[in-house]
Design an enzyme around this catalytic site. Sequence first.
Site, PDB file in Angstrom:
ATOM      1  CB  CYS A 214       3.152   5.936  -0.884  1.00 39.17           C
ATOM      2  SG  CYS A 214       3.848   4.680   0.222  1.00 39.17           S
TER       3      CYS A 214
ATOM      4  CB  CYS B  96      10.858   4.662  -1.580  1.00 41.66           C
ATOM      5  SG  CYS B  96      10.240   5.603  -0.154  1.00 41.66           S
TER       6      CYS B  96
END
Length: 283
Positions: A94, A208
Amino acid sequence: MSRGHCASPASTAHKTGTALDPNAPILIFDSGVGGLTVLAEVRKLLPEAPVIYVADRAALPYGDKTEAEIAARVCGLLGRLAERYHPRLICIACNTASTIALGMVREVLEVPVVGTVPAIKPAAAMTKTGVIGLLGTKATIRQAYVDKLEAEFAAGKRLIRHAAPELVAAAELKLRGGTPDPAVFARAVAGLREQQDGDKIDVVVLACTHFPLLTPELSAEFGANVQFIDGAQGIARRIAYLTQGQPFGGTDQDQAIATGDERDNPALLAALRPYGIHRIQPL
């Protein structure tokens, strides 16, 4: 802005000086399903490696939270997971969590920790126009870590950033078999194109891990002259390097762990099955 602190229970320490358990998993952590883009690349390089995939669904999305909230949550969860499952390596799959909490997690857990950061370095090598787009969450694009990557690897080039939080939900929906609203992709692209020099963008950093799941839709909206880059392959290579020579006990114990009420979620299970994961445990 305060980022909080990790607590480090002694029992989370990685055991050194003893033989590594072949069943010790690689733990891949994300706020949702975005980390599956990393898992897919890990599977290519390490098909026999046992894996635990962790989705912090109860706190999704991370990008709208403060640095302090993210740091406290990621550090707390990874401390508990390390203590319970004794992973050989942790991957924070992440960008938001990595740019905020990676250093803190590494300080307190005696386990190798691989983070995920925006692929600005390879993007700078790819661009022909010198103008790079970056799509990320609100929390990621404002981080000083991204400023540092830009200064170090994209000096003399233009990096245009845009927060596209709607893409996280779109990726989650798509992986569950739904069809995202095309307007979501139009807004994300316009957010880059409408900035100064946005018409010159020829490389877009997907900052992302959810966003590579949407490459076909984004490519159709940007047009054929734009390339996309993300960090999944580089992360997988780093994990393979750090685990080279280690024994692997196979993937029969692979599982997913999710916060929130996800144990019997059929849509989430359907999304996980192509990656060899057939059960979800609560945390």
